[in-house]
Design an enzyme around this catalytic site. Structure first.
Site, PDB file in Angstrom:
ATOM      1  N   HIS A   1       0.852  -1.187   0.000  1.00  0.00           N
ATOM      2  CA  HIS A   1       0.000   0.000   0.000  1.00  0.00           C
ATOM      3  C   HIS A   1       0.891   1.241   0.000  1.00  0.00           C
ATOM      4  CE1 HIS A   1      -4.242  -1.446   1.379  1.00  0.00           C
ATOM      5  NE2 HIS A   1      -3.759  -2.161   0.384  1.00  0.00           N
TER       6      HIS A   1
ATOM      7  N   TYR B   1      -9.833   5.440   6.517  1.00  0.00           N
ATOM      8  CA  TYR B   1     -10.104   5.864   7.889  1.00  0.00           C
ATOM      9  C   TYR B   1     -11.145   6.969   7.816  1.00  0.00           C
ATOM     10  CZ  TYR B   1      -5.841   3.430   9.410  1.00  0.00           C
ATOM     11  OH  TYR B   1      -4.872   2.485   9.686  1.00  0.00           O
TER      12      TYR B   1
ATOM     13  N   PRO C   1      -5.624   0.594  18.099  1.00  0.00           N
ATOM     14  CA  PRO C   1      -5.348   0.023  16.769  1.00  0.00           C
ATOM     15  C   PRO C   1      -5.296   1.052  15.652  1.00  0.00           C
ATOM     16  CG  PRO C   1      -7.593  -0.468  17.466  1.00  0.00           C
ATOM     17  CD  PRO C   1      -6.916   0.143  18.648  1.00  0.00           C
TER      18      PRO C   1
ATOM     19  N   LYS D   1      -0.111   0.060  14.893  1.00  0.00           N
ATOM     20  CA  LYS D   1       1.222   0.108  15.493  1.00  0.00           C
ATOM     21  C   LYS D   1       1.526  -1.054  16.434  1.00  0.00           C
ATOM     22  CE  LYS D   1       2.494   3.489  13.263  1.00  0.00           C
ATOM     23  NZ  LYS D   1       3.265   3.071  12.112  1.00  0.00           N
TER      24      LYS D   1
ATOM     25  N   TYR E   1       3.213   6.705   9.935  1.00  0.00           N
ATOM     26  CA  TYR E   1       2.414   5.542   9.531  1.00  0.00           C
ATOM     27  C   TYR E   1       3.297   4.429   8.965  1.00  0.00           C
ATOM     28  CZ  TYR E   1      -1.837   3.107   8.068  1.00  0.00           C
ATOM     29  OH  TYR E   1      -2.846   2.183   7.951  1.00  0.00           O
TER      30      TYR E   1
END
Length: 389
Positions: A72, A200, A292, A296, A384
């Protein structure tokens, strides 16, 4: 029995540490209180940072991840019907890999079987002795019999409720914790993902996440009350609520189907200090937990494994204990940065029960800054994809 390192916990962090030690000729034994099938049946997150991928390559267990994982290069953020993308490759040159934690664990167990690594399953009554001295040992029961393993070091990879952290005296430990006033209701379904990258979503009805395990297996989450029960949610009710929380363009494309797994996970931020006491070292959930949001958990455990593996390698091969002496310091420095990111990301994506109108305006402004600022997007992308070890 005797070994160099006893690893308490047969999840991915314990197995990865053992596999890495094997590549350097360092002996270890893994103790796991459940069965192998139980461990492999646990459904967990599946976004791997570059550091985790590199460790799997170093351990020689990355072949299936490379062939079946899904790289991704970005992620999608939404506020109601406003949608924008954070480009990981543009801002960091580094993607993440979508590859389920269950598959990571399976690869590690398969590799372990090839080289004959010893794993004791269904152990009970584990106790860690004399780890504040030069000759620690671990006792436990398995199949009705008492066992003892003498060792040089103990790695506690046995999770939040395990014996390892509890073995460190309370007078030594300092614990930091934040409990969030909501949970995540997750559904696994044999349906194609609604988007090629994770979504998200912050909506007026609460948070939602659209993710996947593979092209025909999707994982979806919605923010829920911590008092909710999975059985209280029918599949139709879940899908209807998810559609209300994601942008219309994706809600219209969502393929629904029967759930094959449902669960509710509470959200918590937790850190214990120190992560080392004598010859006992804590790794992963035994030492810290993150919400979550941002994936991580496994990745922070992997960074612990990196620092401990580095320290043990220097001890046995170079006769240098500086890495072990600084393990807790180095691991915690990165842990707290991961905690900060997960806390921040959670704070801007969820609806909190005590939010004022001002708080909601600030949340919206934060998302607008992310949407319009390259610098803000770069900061999110760097965190991220994973900070350097």
């Amino acid at each position: 029995m005797r070994t160099q390192v006893v690893i308490v916990g047969g999840g991915p962090s314990g197995l990865l540490l053992s596999q890495l030690l094997y590549t350097r000729g360092i002996d270890s034994i893994v103790l796991e209180r459940k069965t192998r099938d139980y461990v492999l049946g646990r459904i967990r997150a599946g976004v791997l940072e570059q550091g985790m991928m590199n460790l799997m390559a170093e351990a020689g267990v990355d072949a299936r991840m490379r062939s079946e994982g899904i790289p991704h290069h970005g992620t999608l953020l939404a506020h109601n019907d406003t949608l924008f993308r954070i480009d990981f490759t543009k801002h960091t040159g580094t993607p993440v890999m979508v590859y389920g934690q269950t598959e990571v664990t399976r690869d590690l167990y398969d590799a372990r079987a090839v080289w004959g690594g010893l794993t004791e399953f269904e152990v009970d009554g584990v106790e860690i002795h004399d780890f504040d001295r030069d000759a620690p040992f671990v006792t436990y029961h398995v199949r009705g019999g008492a066992r003892r393993i003498d060792c040089d070091f103990v790695a506690g990879c046995d999770g939040f409720h395990g014996v390892s952290r509890a073995s460190i005296p309370k007078t030594v430990r300092r614990e930091y914790e934040k409990i969030y006033p909501f949970g995540w209701f997750g559904v696994l379904s044999e349906t194609p993902p609604v988007a090629e990258e994770l979504i998200y979503a912050n909506s007026d009805r609460g948070f939602a996440l659209c993710s996947m395990r593979n092209p025909q297996l999707s994982r979806y989450y919605i923010q829920c009350s911590i008092s909710d029960k999975p059985e209280a949610w029918s599949d139709d009710t879940f899908w209807s609520e998810l559609k209300r929380r994601i942008p219309c363009q994706h809600a219209d494309q969502l393929v629904t189907g029967p759930s094959i797994e449902k669960s509710i996970a509470p959200l918590r931020s937790f850190v214990t200090e120190p992560m080392r006491w004598g010859r006992l070292f804590l790794c992963g959930d035994a030492a810290h937990i993150v919400p979550p949001t941002g994936a991580k958990g496994l990745n922070t455990a992997a960074s612990d494994v990196h620092y401990l593996f580095e320290g043990l390698t220097r001890h046995y091969i170079d006769k240098d204990d500086k890495g072990l002496a600084r393990y807790s310091e180095k691991a915690l420095a990165r842990v707290w940065k991961a905690e900060r990111f997960s806390w921040w990301f959670s704070s801007i994506m969820h609806r909190f029960p005590d939010q004022s109108d001002f708080d909601l305006k600030m949340q919206r402004a934060e998302l607008d800054v992310l949407r319009t600022s390259d610098a803000a997007q770069k900061a999110l992308a760097e965190n991220y994809v994973g900070l350097p070890y």
